[in-house]
Write a protein that holds these residues in place. Structure first.
Motif, PDB file in Angstrom:
ATOM      1  N   SER A  74     -24.321  60.134  17.251  1.00  0.00           N
ATOM      2  CA  SER A  74     -24.810  59.142  17.955  1.00  0.00           C
ATOM      3  C   SER A  74     -26.127  58.636  17.394  1.00  0.00           C
ATOM      4  CB  SER A  74     -25.058  59.623  19.551  1.00  0.00           C
ATOM      5  OG  SER A  74     -25.817  60.910  19.578  1.00  0.00           O
ATOM      6  N   SER A  75     -26.702  59.406  16.403  1.00  0.00           N
ATOM      7  CA  SER A  75     -27.967  58.854  15.961  1.00  0.00           C
ATOM      8  C   SER A  75     -28.015  59.283  14.505  1.00  0.00           C
ATOM      9  CB  SER A  75     -29.254  59.122  16.521  1.00  0.00           C
ATOM     10  OG  SER A  75     -29.365  60.734  16.260  1.00  0.00           O
ATOM     11  N   VAL A  93     -22.650  52.983  10.587  1.00  0.00           N
ATOM     12  CA  VAL A  93     -21.729  51.966  10.042  1.00  0.00           C
ATOM     13  C   VAL A  93     -20.650  51.417  10.874  1.00  0.00           C
ATOM     14  CG1 VAL A  93     -20.337  50.961   8.267  1.00  0.00           C
ATOM     15  CG2 VAL A  93     -22.532  52.069   7.386  1.00  0.00           C
ATOM     16  N   ASP A  94     -20.008  52.684  11.155  1.00  0.00           N
ATOM     17  CA  ASP A  94     -18.992  52.466  12.298  1.00  0.00           C
ATOM     18  C   ASP A  94     -19.612  51.931  13.504  1.00  0.00           C
ATOM     19  OD1 ASP A  94     -16.353  52.789  13.312  1.00  0.00           O
ATOM     20  OD2 ASP A  94     -16.867  54.477  14.402  1.00  0.00           O
ATOM     21  N   PHE A  95     -20.586  52.606  13.956  1.00  0.00           N
ATOM     22  CA  PHE A  95     -21.078  51.894  15.371  1.00  0.00           C
ATOM     23  C   PHE A  95     -21.601  50.384  15.278  1.00  0.00           C
ATOM     24  CE2 PHE A  95     -24.824  51.438  18.442  1.00  0.00           C
ATOM     25  CZ  PHE A  95     -24.233  52.030  19.623  1.00  0.00           C
ATOM     26  N   TRP A  96     -22.239  50.074  14.158  1.00  0.00           N
ATOM     27  CA  TRP A  96     -22.769  48.844  14.100  1.00  0.00           C
ATOM     28  C   TRP A  96     -21.750  47.659  13.306  1.00  0.00           C
ATOM     29  CZ3 TRP A  96     -27.645  46.064  14.177  1.00  0.00           C
ATOM     30  CH2 TRP A  96     -28.481  46.533  15.007  1.00  0.00           C
ATOM     31  N   PHE A  97     -20.572  48.131  13.025  1.00  0.00           N
ATOM     32  CA  PHE A  97     -19.563  47.411  12.304  1.00  0.00           C
ATOM     33  C   PHE A  97     -19.244  45.993  12.918  1.00  0.00           C
ATOM     34  CE2 PHE A  97     -15.629  46.203  10.032  1.00  0.00           C
ATOM     35  CZ  PHE A  97     -16.119  46.439   8.779  1.00  0.00           C
ATOM     36  N   THR A  98     -19.054  46.038  14.292  1.00  0.00           N
ATOM     37  CA  THR A  98     -18.729  44.777  15.203  1.00  0.00           C
ATOM     38  C   THR A  98     -19.900  43.803  14.775  1.00  0.00           C
ATOM     39  OG1 THR A  98     -18.397  46.560  16.664  1.00  0.00           O
ATOM     40  CG2 THR A  98     -17.221  44.284  16.915  1.00  0.00           C
ATOM     41  N   ARG A  99     -21.091  44.401  14.802  1.00  0.00           N
ATOM     42  CA  ARG A  99     -22.225  43.656  14.635  1.00  0.00           C
ATOM     43  C   ARG A  99     -22.422  43.138  13.383  1.00  0.00           C
ATOM     44  NH1 ARG A  99     -22.239  44.080  19.423  1.00  0.00           N
ATOM     45  NH2 ARG A  99     -21.538  41.941  18.925  1.00  0.00           N
ATOM     46  N   PHE A 100     -21.928  43.943  12.231  1.00  0.00           N
ATOM     47  CA  PHE A 100     -22.183  43.204  10.883  1.00  0.00           C
ATOM     48  C   PHE A 100     -21.197  41.982  10.694  1.00  0.00           C
ATOM     49  CE2 PHE A 100     -22.754  47.594   8.730  1.00  0.00           C
ATOM     50  CZ  PHE A 100     -23.807  47.743   9.001  1.00  0.00           C
ATOM     51  N   ILE A 101     -19.906  42.043  11.452  1.00  0.00           N
ATOM     52  CA  ILE A 101     -19.120  40.919  11.234  1.00  0.00           C
ATOM     53  C   ILE A 101     -19.399  39.889  12.116  1.00  0.00           C
ATOM     54  CG2 ILE A 101     -16.497  40.361  11.555  1.00  0.00           C
ATOM     55  CD1 ILE A 101     -16.831  42.486   9.589  1.00  0.00           C
ATOM     56  N   TYR A 102     -19.735  40.043  13.537  1.00  0.00           N
ATOM     57  CA  TYR A 102     -19.998  38.947  14.403  1.00  0.00           C
ATOM     58  C   TYR A 102     -21.656  38.950  14.719  1.00  0.00           C
ATOM     59  CZ  TYR A 102     -15.166  39.886  15.304  1.00  0.00           C
ATOM     60  OH  TYR A 102     -13.782  39.959  15.146  1.00  0.00           O
ATOM     61  N   GLY A 103     -22.400  39.498  14.379  1.00  0.00           N
ATOM     62  CA  GLY A 103     -23.705  39.294  14.501  1.00  0.00           C
ATOM     63  C   GLY A 103     -24.130  39.533  15.971  1.00  0.00           C
ATOM     64  N   ARG A 104     -24.909  38.767  16.739  1.00  0.00           N
ATOM     65  CA  ARG A 104     -25.246  38.750  17.941  1.00  0.00           C
ATOM     66  C   ARG A 104     -24.534  38.005  18.981  1.00  0.00           C
ATOM     67  NH1 ARG A 104     -31.474  38.079  18.136  1.00  0.00           N
ATOM     68  NH2 ARG A 104     -30.740  36.598  16.385  1.00  0.00           N
ATOM     69  N   TYR A 105     -23.212  37.602  18.430  1.00  0.00           N
ATOM     70  CA  TYR A 105     -22.282  36.794  19.136  1.00  0.00           C
ATOM     71  C   TYR A 105     -21.951  37.766  20.443  1.00  0.00           C
ATOM     72  CZ  TYR A 105     -19.332  32.789  19.437  1.00  0.00           C
ATOM     73  OH  TYR A 105     -18.603  31.515  19.708  1.00  0.00           O
TER      74      TYR A 105
END
Lengths: 451, 255
Positions: A74-75, A93-105
């Motif tokens: 978790s950290s 990377v897994d935790f942030w992956f959606t953010r890599f793709i969509y940003g702050r949408y």
């Protein structure tokens, strides 16, 4: 030739020797290796060194990426304290992956991006289906008409009159294309031909065949226009856009606009009209001699100063305009190179035939030139796709921007390598896809066309 | 000027009418400082078969390139089928579909099939329907004896075949005359001869043919011979043309 076979009346008979297999160790894996890897002492030594080097690098990568990998944490600290010591923190990377793709949408609205991507794939897919006719129209509309629908899906909010018209057009066109593809696959004829047949116009002269098609298209358009008149989605301001999505938006618009504007600029540069020529040369040389990052800074900081009060251009729009202008200037020179490869005889033959300037460009010169230019054009596209990372410097959170953002997240602070590796893989996939598509296109267009 | 018609078989004598297709009056043309055409006076009648010859740089190519406005002349008048060539773009368009052009290097469009090469002008310039254009193109391609190759690309044909396609392509707009700029320049002797047979055939069917060449061999197939030298028209000669078809049969050149 003493015991050559003869017939009963003494004629020589031709008797072929049987086909033998080639000598061993000249074909197959062994033969290939002998010829390519161990052809003499130097070749053998370099082969061994090369294999050792590749093995060393691969082992190192394997250990970094898999052996020391920590998949659940978790950290970043948890990753560090993992039993594998300084574990490779894929968990971050897994935790942030959606953010890599969509940003702050906003999470609740992400489906809109997915939907636009799906529509785009469906729109482009027919290009690979051999039975579909009018591929040029389908392909061009995917690039020219689709952006309006996608733009509204991404942005949401209220539509002004222009977007009202264009979104309806875009949606109608998409539905029409899908219907056309279905008709092509099921009945093996285009939607246009089917319409003509069903309306009973096929017995008339060819000239009248377009009328039922136009009428059908207009009916469909107005139906869609009034059906979606009340349809509205939550607005997502461009400041919330980011990640790979933003990268694709900027480079996609840049790529789609680069070729047409590039062609116009290249033709302008070769024009007989002095004013047009000077303007085009000035534009091309200006944008080619200024670094993209400078243009981006100018677009976001200086350009707003020139705008009348009250008219606020958001950062994203200025950036997209800047990227478009920049790529158009480069594309113009690529196109000019291709135009120069077409012999004077082709222009003369077209001219002598009575074709107008635009007809000879569109029917004779451009089809040949563009085919020659495919490698260079795709090269520029790949360059543009990667160059958009520069927008992270002026504060837009594109893919690279999001990668930097994760390393500043308190939980994952200092996490650089793994996200950067992920970004590299994503860029590699994007560029490889473009490169492969260009090779496919070259092969397809090159068929049967030798000089 | 000498006129010899003795011994010319009727079959290859041009059916020349009084109708003037091209009239040139004191035409002058400069390339920069270079004076390429000097005071050219000429009239070409309907149905004539003309060969223009002369050394390179003598102005013979320039002349026919001026006739359909691939080049612009600076002084004098050129009247093609009653239309004066000037800067009026409408006139140029009218003339270009009246004048078919054949080039030394064929200049077929390599990205289009033979049939598409031949239907381009009717469809886009004359607004014919595709079917109509294809029918007429097929008729012409049959006349130039390559109807089996119509779906091939130009790059898949031999030089002689390509030039035949180019001639068919020049004929599809139903022009009044055909201009050929060194049409045999890239072809061997036998193929050249076959091409001359084709030109003579076309001429017999009423087409006005103007061929530019520097090969003296070709000159003997024309009924009228124009000789150019340093921008001047120095000789205008009526002669008894040789029948290319007979020569082809007689010489029995190796195929």
């Amino acid at each position: 030739m003493t015991d050559a076979p003869t017939t009963s009346d003494g004629l020589l008979v031709f008797k072929p020797k049987p086909s033998l297999p080639p000598p061993p160790a000249t074909t197959g894996v062994i033969g290939w290796m002998r010829f390519n890897l161990f052809d003499g002492i130097y070749s053998s030594v370099t082969t061994v060194i090369g294999v050792l080097l590749i093995g060393y690098i691969a082992m190192g990568f394997y250990e970094w990426a898999f052996v020391r990998a920590v998949w659940e944490a978790s950290s970043r600290n948890e990753c560090r304290l993992s039993p594998t010591e300084f574990g490779t923190c894929w968990a971050g990377v897994d935790f942030w992956f959606t953010r890599f793709i969509y940003g702050r949408y906003p999470d609740a609205e992400v489906w809109r991006i997915d939907l636009a991507a799906l529509i785009f794939i469906l729109w482009m897919a027919p290009l690979w289906l051999p039975r579909v006719t009018a591929k040029v129209v389908v392909g061009l509309s995917a690039v020219m008409v689709f952006p309006f629908l996608a733009g509204y899906l991404f942005l949401g909010g209220e539509r002004n009159w222009f977007m009202e018209i264009m979104v309806a057009l875009s949606l109608t066109w998409f539905l029409g294309t899908m219907l056309h593809v279905a008709v092509c696959l099921l009945l093996n004829q285009g939607l246009g031909r089917l319409t003509v047949r069903l309306s009973g116009f096929s017995s008339r002269d060819d000239r009248f065949h377009k009328y039922p098609v136009i009428v059908l298209a207009l009916i469909a358009y107005f139906a869609v226009y009034f059906l979606i008149a009340d349809w509205q989605m939550v607005e997502v301001v461009p400041n919330q856009w980011g990640g790979l999505f933003l990268t694709l938006v900027i480079s996609g618009i840049g790529i789609a606009s680069a070729l047409p504007t590039g062609i116009v600029l290249a033709l302008g540069r070769r024009s007989q009209m002095p004013v047009v020529r000077v303007l085009c040369v000035a534009f091309i040389e200006l944008f080619r001699s200024v670094p993209l990052i400078t243009i981006l800074f100018m677009a976001t900081t200086m350009f707003p100063l020139f705008l009348p009060k009250g008219l606020v251009f958001n950062n994203l729009a200025s950036v997209i305009v800047a990227v478009c202008l920049f790529s158009a200037a480069y594309m113009a020179e690529t196109v000019r190179g291709g135009l120069q490869a077409i012999s004077k005889g082709q222009y003369e033959a077209a001219e002598a035939m009575g074709l107008s300037y635009w007809q000879s460009m569109g029917l004779i010169v451009m089809p040949q030139a563009l085919k020659l230019m495919i490698p260079n054009i795709v090269g520029s596209f790949i360059g543009l796709f990667k160059d958009t990372t520069l927008v992270s410097i002026i504060g837009l959170y594109d893919l690279l921007g999001m990668i930097n953002a994760i390393s500043q997240d308190p939980q994952w602070i200092g996490l650089h390598h793994e996200p950067l590796f992920t970004a590299a893989v994503l860029y590699f996939i994007g560029c490889l896809a473009m490169s492969k598509y260009s090779q496919h296109l070259e092969r397809k267009l090159g068929a049967g066309d030798r000089r | 000027m000498s006129l010899q018609t003795n011994g010319t078989p009727d079959s290859i004598r041009s059916a020349v009418s009084d109708e003037v297709v091209i009239a040139l009056n004191q035409v002058n043309k400069w390339y920069g400082e270079f004076h390429a055409l000097k005071d050219i006076d000429l009239s070409v009648h309907k149905g004539e078969r003309i060969v223009i010859c002369g050394p390179s740089g003598s102005g013979k190519s320039t002349l026919i390139r001026c006739l359909n406005r691939l080049e612009e002349h600076q002084r004098g008048d050129i009247v093609v089928n009653g239309v004066t060539l000037d800067t009026n773009l409408k006139n140029i368009d009218a003339i270009r579909s009246d004048v078919g052009m054949v080039f030394q290097s064929f200049n077929l469009f390599p990205h289009l099939t033979v049939l598409e090469n031949c239907t381009l002008a009717p469809i886009w310039v004359k607004s014919k329907s595709k079917r109509e254009a294809e029918e007429y193109a097929m008729e012409l391609l049959t006349r130039v004896k390559i109807p089996e190759q119509v779906d091939k690309y130009p790059g898949q044909l031999s030089g002689g075949q390509q030039q035949r396609v180019a001639i068919a392509r020049a004929l599809v707009t139903r022009p009044l005359l055909i201009l050929a700029d060194e049409p045999t320049g890239a072809l061997d002797t036998r193929t050249s001869l076959e091409l001359m047979v084709l030109f003579q055939d076309l001429n017999r069917q009423g087409m006005t043919v103007v061929v530019v060449t520097h090969e003296s061999d070709i000159a003997r197939f024309a009924a009228r011979l124009l000789r150019f030298r340093d921008g001047h028209l120095v000789e205008d000669l009526q002669q008894a043309p040789v029948d290319a078809a007979k020569l082809l049969a007689a010489e029995a050149l190796p195929a």
